[in-house]
Structures are given as structure tokens and as C-alpha cells.
Motif scaffolding. Structure first.
Motif, PDB file in Angstrom:
ATOM      1  N   TYR A 141     -44.865 140.049   9.621  1.00 42.54           N
ATOM      2  CA  TYR A 141     -44.730 139.150   8.141  1.00 42.54           C
ATOM      3  C   TYR A 141     -45.629 140.003   7.173  1.00 42.54           C
ATOM      4  CZ  TYR A 141     -42.885 135.510  11.044  1.00 42.54           C
ATOM      5  OH  TYR A 141     -42.214 134.518  11.778  1.00 42.54           O
ATOM      6  N   PRO A 142     -45.353 139.694   5.887  1.00 39.65           N
ATOM      7  CA  PRO A 142     -44.471 138.309   5.462  1.00 39.65           C
ATOM      8  C   PRO A 142     -43.079 138.856   5.311  1.00 39.65           C
ATOM      9  CG  PRO A 142     -45.630 139.552   3.468  1.00 39.65           C
ATOM     10  CD  PRO A 142     -45.958 140.276   4.676  1.00 39.65           C
ATOM     11  N   THR A 143     -42.406 137.508   5.487  1.00 43.38           N
ATOM     12  CA  THR A 143     -40.951 137.658   5.144  1.00 43.38           C
ATOM     13  C   THR A 143     -40.774 136.390   4.355  1.00 43.38           C
ATOM     14  OG1 THR A 143     -40.296 136.263   7.170  1.00 43.38           O
ATOM     15  CG2 THR A 143     -40.328 138.497   7.285  1.00 43.38           C
ATOM     16  N   VAL A 144     -39.598 136.372   3.576  1.00 42.07           N
ATOM     17  CA  VAL A 144     -39.237 135.185   2.791  1.00 42.07           C
ATOM     18  C   VAL A 144     -38.920 134.076   3.837  1.00 42.07           C
ATOM     19  CG1 VAL A 144     -37.222 134.323   1.405  1.00 42.07           C
ATOM     20  CG2 VAL A 144     -37.992 136.403   0.900  1.00 42.07           C
ATOM     21  N   ALA A 145     -39.476 132.941   3.469  1.00 42.02           N
ATOM     22  CA  ALA A 145     -39.128 131.748   4.217  1.00 42.02           C
ATOM     23  C   ALA A 145     -38.050 130.916   3.721  1.00 42.02           C
ATOM     24  CB  ALA A 145     -40.637 130.922   4.112  1.00 42.02           C
ATOM     25  N   ALA A 146     -36.746 131.052   4.363  1.00 45.48           N
ATOM     26  CA  ALA A 146     -35.465 130.572   4.013  1.00 45.48           C
ATOM     27  C   ALA A 146     -35.547 129.226   4.632  1.00 45.48           C
ATOM     28  CB  ALA A 146     -34.504 131.285   4.346  1.00 45.48           C
TER      29      ALA A 146
ATOM     30  N   CYS B 277     -36.564 128.947   8.318  1.00 44.98           N
ATOM     31  CA  CYS B 277     -36.165 130.037   8.853  1.00 44.98           C
ATOM     32  C   CYS B 277     -36.944 131.378   8.405  1.00 44.98           C
ATOM     33  CB  CYS B 277     -34.846 130.265   8.768  1.00 44.98           C
ATOM     34  SG  CYS B 277     -34.140 131.640   9.769  1.00 44.98           S
ATOM     35  N   ALA B 278     -37.799 131.999   9.014  1.00 47.17           N
ATOM     36  CA  ALA B 278     -38.420 133.215   8.784  1.00 47.17           C
ATOM     37  C   ALA B 278     -37.592 134.355   9.341  1.00 47.17           C
ATOM     38  CB  ALA B 278     -39.847 133.112   9.297  1.00 47.17           C
ATOM     39  N   TRP B 279     -36.880 133.953  10.490  1.00 42.56           N
ATOM     40  CA  TRP B 279     -36.172 135.368  10.887  1.00 42.56           C
ATOM     41  C   TRP B 279     -34.748 135.328  10.674  1.00 42.56           C
ATOM     42  CZ3 TRP B 279     -38.001 135.279  16.933  1.00 42.56           C
ATOM     43  CH2 TRP B 279     -39.226 135.500  16.947  1.00 42.56           C
ATOM     44  N   HIS B 280     -34.343 136.077   9.518  1.00 38.32           N
ATOM     45  CA  HIS B 280     -33.194 136.253   9.042  1.00 38.32           C
ATOM     46  C   HIS B 280     -33.045 137.551   8.457  1.00 38.32           C
ATOM     47  CE1 HIS B 280     -34.852 135.686   4.987  1.00 38.32           C
ATOM     48  NE2 HIS B 280     -35.703 134.899   5.632  1.00 38.32           N
ATOM     49  N   SER B 281     -31.935 138.003   8.183  1.00 38.86           N
ATOM     50  CA  SER B 281     -31.465 139.418   7.805  1.00 38.86           C
ATOM     51  C   SER B 281     -30.147 139.514   7.055  1.00 38.86           C
ATOM     52  CB  SER B 281     -31.738 140.351   8.738  1.00 38.86           C
ATOM     53  OG  SER B 281     -31.490 141.702   8.051  1.00 38.86           O
ATOM     54  N   ALA B 282     -29.946 140.307   5.905  1.00 34.49           N
ATOM     55  CA  ALA B 282     -28.537 140.980   5.631  1.00 34.49           C
ATOM     56  C   ALA B 282     -28.150 141.580   6.718  1.00 34.49           C
ATOM     57  CB  ALA B 282     -28.664 141.540   4.404  1.00 34.49           C
ATOM     58  N   LEU B 283     -26.898 141.674   7.160  1.00 33.22           N
ATOM     59  CA  LEU B 283     -26.606 142.519   8.076  1.00 33.22           C
ATOM     60  C   LEU B 283     -25.221 143.578   7.822  1.00 33.22           C
ATOM     61  CD1 LEU B 283     -25.764 139.636  10.984  1.00 33.22           C
ATOM     62  CD2 LEU B 283     -27.843 141.102  10.841  1.00 33.22           C
ATOM     63  N   SER B 284     -24.558 143.281   6.936  1.00 40.39           N
ATOM     64  CA  SER B 284     -23.480 144.051   6.741  1.00 40.39           C
ATOM     65  C   SER B 284     -23.041 143.720   5.039  1.00 40.39           C
ATOM     66  CB  SER B 284     -22.352 143.976   7.516  1.00 40.39           C
ATOM     67  OG  SER B 284     -20.867 144.332   6.743  1.00 40.39           O
ATOM     68  N   PHE B 285     -22.537 144.917   4.404  1.00 44.76           N
ATOM     69  CA  PHE B 285     -22.007 144.638   3.014  1.00 44.76           C
ATOM     70  C   PHE B 285     -20.607 144.203   3.103  1.00 44.76           C
ATOM     71  CE2 PHE B 285     -25.378 147.859   1.275  1.00 44.76           C
ATOM     72  CZ  PHE B 285     -25.925 146.969   0.448  1.00 44.76           C
ATOM     73  N   ARG B 286     -19.932 144.898   3.791  1.00 48.82           N
ATOM     74  CA  ARG B 286     -18.391 144.904   4.081  1.00 48.82           C
ATOM     75  C   ARG B 286     -18.020 144.822   5.547  1.00 48.82           C
ATOM     76  NH1 ARG B 286     -15.975 149.410  -0.063  1.00 48.82           N
ATOM     77  NH2 ARG B 286     -17.117 148.394  -1.813  1.00 48.82           N
ATOM     78  N   PRO B 287     -17.579 143.322   5.898  1.00 46.72           N
ATOM     79  CA  PRO B 287     -17.700 142.287   5.172  1.00 46.72           C
ATOM     80  C   PRO B 287     -19.247 142.068   4.977  1.00 46.72           C
ATOM     81  CG  PRO B 287     -17.486 141.753   7.608  1.00 46.72           C
ATOM     82  CD  PRO B 287     -17.367 143.149   7.459  1.00 46.72           C
TER      83      PRO B 287
ATOM     84  N   LEU C  46     -46.550 134.145   6.359  1.00 45.33           N
ATOM     85  CA  LEU C  46     -47.370 135.149   6.870  1.00 45.33           C
ATOM     86  C   LEU C  46     -47.463 134.796   8.432  1.00 45.33           C
ATOM     87  CD1 LEU C  46     -50.483 135.304   4.526  1.00 45.33           C
ATOM     88  CD2 LEU C  46     -48.951 137.139   5.247  1.00 45.33           C
ATOM     89  N   GLY C  47     -46.925 133.503   8.862  1.00 44.85           N
ATOM     90  CA  GLY C  47     -46.957 133.493  10.270  1.00 44.85           C
ATOM     91  C   GLY C  47     -48.359 132.212  10.369  1.00 44.85           C
ATOM     92  N   ALA C  48     -48.345 131.339  11.384  1.00 42.77           N
ATOM     93  CA  ALA C  48     -49.347 130.539  11.684  1.00 42.77           C
ATOM     94  C   ALA C  48     -49.527 129.670  10.222  1.00 42.77           C
ATOM     95  CB  ALA C  48     -51.009 131.259  11.967  1.00 42.77           C
ATOM     96  N   ASP C  49     -48.852 128.912  10.064  1.00 41.66           N
ATOM     97  CA  ASP C  49     -48.599 128.133   8.534  1.00 41.66           C
ATOM     98  C   ASP C  49     -49.000 128.511   7.354  1.00 41.66           C
ATOM     99  OD1 ASP C  49     -47.404 126.131  10.202  1.00 41.66           O
ATOM    100  OD2 ASP C  49     -49.384 125.690  11.402  1.00 41.66           O
ATOM    101  N   ARG C  50     -49.326 129.934   7.136  1.00 43.04           N
ATOM    102  CA  ARG C  50     -49.845 130.389   6.006  1.00 43.04           C
ATOM    103  C   ARG C  50     -48.595 130.986   5.014  1.00 43.04           C
ATOM    104  NH1 ARG C  50     -53.490 130.065  10.246  1.00 43.04           N
ATOM    105  NH2 ARG C  50     -55.660 130.465   9.707  1.00 43.04           N
TER     106      ARG C  50
END
Ligand SMILES: Cc1cc2nc3c(=O)[nH]c(=O)nc-3n(C[C@H](O)[C@H](O)[C@H](O)COP(=O)(O)O)c2cc1C
Length: 187
Positions: A16-21, A36-46, A168-172
Motif C-alpha cells: 500500500y497505498p492503493t486507491v480505495a475504490a 475495494c483496495a485490490w483492483h487493477s486495470a488489466l487490458s487496453f484492448r479490450p 494504507l491498510g489497517a483502517d488508515r
């Protein structure tokens, strides 16, 4: 050198940090939202976006049934709302009613797009892969909802205008500083 630790069950807070979505779903008349803190872009096309969701979450089966979800990005000022949807389950309450979550009037939206989001991806569920105790839900982005005022040149987030909610994890929670970004273009 940082200390190397072998632990049977690491916290996994170290990346962390990641964006908290906030991942939202509509299944029939039922709306739900989870942090959701565990997320990511995976592909442009598609255009693919992935979120990792534990089978323990109420959202898990709702998303499978709905075949769709949305990933909403809220500013740091909304960290309390992110924490609230991340600490309570839709099994026990209607979080939209309880926390007064406003939804944008988007015609034919596959999942709720939050009024307060500076950006959101509306996704059709196209695949699901089990990864240990979470599943990777792969969504094809069918529409993106973007507050144009939040983004500048080359669609880069204008951190002078929008302070992203970083976990940041742990509620921060933290956010970006007021320093301008360093622009380091390649040759
Ligand atoms: C900041 C934050 C990030 C979280 N990230 C995830 C995540 O990536 N995946 C997950 O399965 N749960 C995550 N959670 C936990 C869920 O948001 C939480 O269990 C929530 O209550 C699930 O809601 P539901 O049962 O209504 O689906 C996170 C919680 C917080 C506070």
C-alpha cells in the motif's frame, strides 16, 4: 537492505497505498457497495478492469448474478463513506439508505454510478478466476464516467483539484500532497 521476514501469513499491507475504490452492484432491485483496495486495470484492448473479491462478501454472489459491477473512485473527503461500506455488509442493511449514498441518474447503467465519484467504470463481468481466498472478477469496461474537471492534460488526475482516497491498510487512509507531480517524459 530492508529486513526480509518469513511469516506464514504476511499482512500484505506492505504494497500500500492503493486507491480505495468502491465496487457497486445492482441485482434486481437490490443495490450494494463495498470498499475495494485490490483492483487493477488489466487490458487496453479490450478495456478490462479487475477487482479481487472474497467469496465471504455479500457483493460476491450479487455480482455473479447481476453479471456486472462498477468501480467508483471517490475523493479523500469521502474516506468515511469508503470505510463505512468496507466495514458493514449488505447482508445486514441497505447501505445506500443507511449511509445516504447518492446515485447518478445514468440511463441503463449496469451498476450504480456514485454521485460523488470523480471517475467510475461500468463493467460487464466477462471472467472470474479463483486466486486463493479471493476471486479475480474481470470486467469489460462498457462505459466510463468521468468528471472532466478532475482531469488535466492526457487525462491525468489533477491532484490540485481532486485528492484521491489512498488506503494504507489497517483502517488508515491518506491522500496526495499539494506538491505538483514530477513530469518525467522519456526521450
Ligand atoms: C479500505 C478497504 C478495502 C477493502 N478491500 C477489499 C478488497 O479488495 N476485496 C475484498 O474482498 N474485500 C475488501 N474489503 C472488505 C469489504 O469491503 C468488506 O468486507 C465489506 O463489508 C463487504 O461488503 P458486502 O458484504 O456488503 O459485500 C475492504 C475493506 C476496506 C475498509
Amino acid at each position: 537492505m530492508p529486513e526480509t521476514k518469513r511469516t506464514p501469513l504476511p499482512h500484505l499491507n506492505h504494497f500500500y497505498p492503493t486507491v480505495a475504490a468502491v465496487v457497486t452492484v445492482r441485482c434486481g432491485d437490490r443495490l450494494n457497495a463495498m470498499a475495494c483496495a485490490w483492483h487493477s486495470a488489466l487490458s487496453f484492448r479490450p478495456p478490462l478492469y479487475g477487482v479481487l473479491i472474497s467469496p465471504k462478501r455479500f457483493s460476491y454472489s450479487l455480482i455473479i448474478e447481476a453479471g456486472a459491477f462498477a468501480v467508483n473512485f471517490l475523493p479523500f473527503e469521502k474516506a468515511e463513506l469508503i470505510a463505512a461500506v468496507g466495514r458493514n455488509s449488505g447482508r445486514d442493511m441497505d447501505k445506500f439508505a443507511r449511509f445516504g449514498i447518492a446515485v447518478r441518474p445514468v440511463p441503463d447503467a449496469l451498476a450504480p454510478i456514485l454521485q460523488e465519484a470523480y471517475a467510475a467504470y461500468e463493467c460487464r463481468l466477462v471472467a472470474r478466476h479463483t486466486c486463493g481466498d479471493h476471486d479475480l472478477f474481470v470486467g469489460e469496461i462498457v462505459r466510463s464516467h468521468v468528471d472532466k474537471r478532475a482531469f488535466g492534460e492526457e487525462s491525468v488526475l489533477d491532484v490540485g483539484r481532486v485528492r484521491p482516497a489512498l488506503y494504507l491498510g489497517a483502517d488508515r487512509y491518506v491522500t496526495t500532497s499539494n506538491a505538483p507531480p514530477r513530469h518525467l517524459p522519456g526521450r
